[in-house]
Design an enzyme around this catalytic site. Structure first.
Site, PDB file in Angstrom:
ATOM      1  N   ASP A   1      32.558  52.610  34.380  1.00 34.29           N
ATOM      2  CA  ASP A   1      33.088  51.381  34.957  1.00 34.29           C
ATOM      3  C   ASP A   1      34.400  51.732  35.666  1.00 34.29           C
ATOM      4  O   ASP A   1      34.950  52.837  35.509  1.00 34.29           O
ATOM      5  CB  ASP A   1      33.291  50.294  33.892  1.00 34.29           C
ATOM      6  CG  ASP A   1      33.322  48.897  34.523  1.00 34.29           C
ATOM      7  OD1 ASP A   1      33.575  48.791  35.740  1.00 34.29           O
ATOM      8  OD2 ASP A   1      33.105  47.914  33.809  1.00 34.29           O
TER       9      ASP A   1
HETATM   10  C1  NOJ Z   1      34.581  46.200  36.650  1.00 34.28           C
HETATM   11  C2  NOJ Z   1      33.479  45.416  36.028  1.00 34.28           C
HETATM   12  O1  NOJ Z   1      33.540  45.538  34.625  1.00 34.28           O
HETATM   13  C3  NOJ Z   1      32.094  45.842  36.482  1.00 34.28           C
HETATM   14  O2  NOJ Z   1      31.177  44.902  36.005  1.00 34.28           O
HETATM   15  C4  NOJ Z   1      32.020  45.968  37.956  1.00 34.28           C
HETATM   16  O3  NOJ Z   1      30.724  46.364  38.336  1.00 34.28           O
HETATM   17  C5  NOJ Z   1      33.054  46.969  38.424  1.00 34.28           C
HETATM   18  N1  NOJ Z   1      34.371  46.486  38.052  1.00 34.28           N
HETATM   19  C6  NOJ Z   1      33.024  47.191  39.918  1.00 34.28           C
HETATM   20  O4  NOJ Z   1      33.425  46.065  40.594  1.00 34.28           O
END
Ligand code: NOJ
Length: 763
Positions: free
Chosen positions: A283
């Site tokens: 993530d």
């Molecule tokens: C953080 C989030 O937790 C995730 O769901 C998302 O895909 C990523 N950022 C990218 O935007």
């Protein structure tokens, strides 16, 4: 578990020995043979474009462009802008090893045509519909330059305080597993090949992010292996079985090890036990966050993450910044880097990017296939089927000729309709509830009725929140320009001149989603004051509830005439809501999350254990039993619950045989009759309970459901075929077993109101 792991690892080994190399393997061998180590590490790096869908310019001094030119970027995410991505792709092809970029985006509930938020979509319990909504998203995303979507989000969540509960499919692992598959098929299709309107999925957040303690985002997860295997992992597993192309590691830890460097999760379970062979991306900044978790510096955590099975680093620059040194120090090997690089190249190969790097970058498609009338029609069809009627004293459906007062701060709020992850250029055009009602009925008046909160600072926090920073072009409504009492007075005056009031209250866009945990999940104070004032007018009040999480609605349930939970329904929200309010569509949504009576009951979920001192759900307090002094144990609305404008009657449960040999099959049936005046859809739900087992089991577990459509007066027998497979669980030694003995087989319209028969499973 161990046996399963060994068996699948052995199979994988056998499969790889003596098999002729595929075309893909030969191609990637050739490519990697020519790549420098630095270029290979570059493939493991993913950066944000920084502008999401807004227009971006490619400038030579931009950090991403510099990295690309240096062969240090394998992918980009956060743009759905074909022109911009075409330029980046051209640079990628002329730089380094000339490898095309993979282009990701958070396509979570539709793309330019915004679909209902995932929690809403799950309440349809309709896998074909979910796949259909996802197909539209895939077509629009792929026409916008995106070949990789950060979806489905399949985290099980039992605690409505967590704002991201809105992004998933609720609390049940079985239903979550079915929905995960529907998403994967919707995005990727049913075969291995990617057509140019199909995109690679990224299953997230792997794993257990939804079990954050106290519902506080990014918080610690404290669960054991047996509990996660039985209660949480199935959706991740089913997505892998459906062929999901990639996974995103989560921010949280499990067993004291951050998920992003957790080899049990990434390697033992996902790869070895479930056979996943795609790539795993972290993530955003999850690698560098391992430093704050207390594991080590960026050098250390990057090496450990790669070793544990992570392939791509999103936004931390940990891999590009440290792996060369870790290699020199012997902390990682060339093999580790090659493995990760190969997996990313394989995904690009499968997407057809080596054959045509511009396959997803067709400006003509971008102009013609996005936000079309046909896609909007699907959004409306889908949104009609994911509204949950929580209460109705007979006021609904409304007559189109009634004098209707539409009030409430969410009545005319397009962003609240668009919901948490809507970065659509058209999100601001989402049809509001007011607009939808006006389009359907002639005698409509409107007043805002209240602010969101009594506290101005809180209102500002909510309105200027996370998603606004992605959409600076979205107009921000002025805050607290009128006192709450004055707003309420206007609404009350309209109510008095009307036959019925439609009160549009709940959560606006930024009150759920990422970084939006709440400790009080009631209707916010200013809006609650409005509802009380409306009640005092004596006019019938219908609550149209916009929310991304279960709320505590005890007062509303006791005092309002009807409550229709509409979540955030996307582009066509207002029209779909009006369809249901006026009876052009009959509501059929059923909850996929328990609605508690009080926040103090959380975590509250239907598939809980019995304890040694059980206490009936709605019985009054009794000392020395497992209960509260000040609230019952039971929910306000149970998992699986939802009303219709018609009524359904269930017969007793019949089993084709009272006992079943462990390798046999049995059919459980009920007859469902539509006893009302309207045609309607009903989701028939089957639950099991293992009465005695070597480990304790939940009081109920969903193991089947069927959504049927019955004409007024029609009956139908609904059959569920059961085998030992449906009765299995992970025991305390983590063996996946069906234990002979007695099982209750329960069928009903929700998890509370079931009828049961006992099935004996014999050796
Ligand atoms: C953080 C989030 O937790 C995730 O769901 C998302 O895909 C990523 N950022 C990218 O935007």
């Amino acid at each position: 578990m161990k046996k399963i792991i060994l068996a699948s690892a052995a199979l994988a080994l056998l499969a790889s020995c003596g098999q002729p190399k595929s075309d893909m393997d030969k191609y990637i061998d050739g490519l990697m043979g020519k790549m420098t180590l630095e270029q290979k590490i570059g493939q493991l790096n993913l950066h944000s474009a920084g502008g999401f869908i807004s227009a971006l310019e490619v400038k030579e001094d931009d950090a991403n462009v510099k990295l690309l030119r240096a062969g240090q970027l394998g992918g980009i995410y956060g743009s759905g802008n074909v022109e911009y991505l075409r330029q980046l792709q051209a640079i990628a092809l002329e730089s380094g090893a000339g490898i095309p970029l993979i282009c990701g985006l958070d396509v979570i509930h539709g793309h330019e045509t915004v679909m209902p938020v995932p929690l809403a979509l799950s309440t349809s319990w309709d896998m074909d519909l979910i796949e259909k909504a996802t197909r539209v998203a895939a077509r629009e995303a792929s026409a916008s330059g995106v070949n990789w979507v950060f979806s489905p989000m399949v985290d099980i969540c039992r605690d409505a305080r967590w704002g991201r509960i809105v992004e998933g499919a609720g609390e049940d692992p079985y239903l979550g597993g079915e929905i995960a598959k529907a998403y994967v098929y919707g995005y990727q299709g049913h075969d291995d090949a990617f057509d140019k309107d199909e995109v690679l999925t990224c299953v997230k957040h792997y794993a257990l992010y939804g079990a954050a303690e106290a519902g506080r985002d990014y918080n610690t997860v404290n669960l054991g292996r047996q509990e996660i295997l039985n209660g949480y992992m199935r959706p991740y597993q089913q997505a892998a079985y459906a062929g999901a192309g990639s996974y995103m590691s989560s921010f949280n830890e499990f067993e004291g090890v951050p998920a992003t460097m957790n080899s049990y999760l990434m390697d033992e379970l996902l790869r070895q036990a479930w056979g996943f062979d795609g790539f795993i991306v972290s993530d955003a900044t999850a690698v560098v966050e391992e430093v704050a978790h207390g594991i080590g510096d960026l050098q250390e955590v990057s090496a450990r993450s790669l070793k544990a099975g992570l392939d791509m680093d999103m936004n931390s620059d940990g891999f590009i910044g440290t792996l060369q040194k870790s290699l020199d120090e012997g902390k990682v090997s060339v093999k580790d880097i090659d493995r990760a690089c190969r997996r990313i190249l394989e995904a690009k190969y499968k997407l057809g990017l080596f054959e045509d790097p511009y396959r997803y970058l067709d400006p003509q498609r971008a102009a013609a296939e996005v936000y079309t009338e046909a896609n909007k029609a699907v959004a409306r069809e889908v949104a009609r089927d994911c509204q949950v009627l929580l209460k109705n004293n007979g006021i609904l459906p409304l007559s189109k000729n009634a004098r209707i007062a539409v009030v409430g701060p969410l009545a005319d709020d397009a962003s609240a309709m668009a919901g948490t992850w809507s970065m659509s250029r058209h999100a601001g055009e989402s049809v509001t509830i007011l607009q939808g009602i006006r389009d359907a009925a002639p005698k409509v008046t409107y007043a805002k009725g209240s602010n969101l909160f009594l506290d101005k600072a809180m209102e500002e926090t909510v309105l200027y929140g996370l998603m606004r920073s992605f959409r600076p072009d979205m107009p921000i409504p002025p805050v607290h320009t009128t006192a709450n009492a004055a707003l309420i007075a206007q609404a009350v005056s309209l109510a008095r001149q009307s036959d019925v009031v439609v009160a549009c209250v709940g959560e606006t866009q930024n009150m759920n989603g990422e970084g939006a945990s709440r400790s009080d999940i009631s209707i916010p104070d200013a809006q609650a004051e409005l509802l009380r004032a409306l009640k005092a007018t004596g006019k019938p009040v219908v609550v149209v509830l916009t929310t991304g999480r279960p709320l505590t609605l005890t007062w509303e349930d006791a005092n309002m005439d009807a409550i229709l939970c509409t979540w955030s329904q996307g582009t066509e929200a207002g029209h779909a809501i009006a369809d249901v309010l006026f009876g052009d569509a009959n509501p059929s949504g059923k909850l996929t999350t328990t609605f508690p009576m009080s926040v103090g009951q959380l975590p509250l979920y239907y598939n809980h254990k019995n304890t040694g001192r059980p206490h009936p759900d709605y019985a009054p307090y009794r000392k020395f039993t497992s209960c509260y002094m000040d609230v019952v144990n039971g929910p306000l609305y149970p998992f699986g619950y939802g009303l219709s404008y018609t009524d359904f009657e269930y017969s007793d449960v019949e089993l084709s045989a009272a006992s079943m040999p462990i390798n046999g099959k049995v059919t459980a049936s009920v007859t469902v009759r539509n006893t009302g005046q309207r045609d309607g859809k009903e989701t028939v739900q089957l639950y099991i309970h293992d009465i005695y087992s070597t480990s304790t089991r939940p009081v109920k577990e969903l193991r089947g459901f069927k959504k049927i459509e019955l004409k007024a007066g029609e009956s139908r027998k609904v059959d569920f075929e059961l085998s030992a497979e449906d009765l299995k669980y992970y025991d305390h030694e983590l063996q996946y077993v069906c234990e002979p003995g007695d099982f209750e087989i329960m069928i009903g319209p929700n998890s509370r109101d079931t009828k049961a028969a006992v099935l004996t499973v014999t050796e």
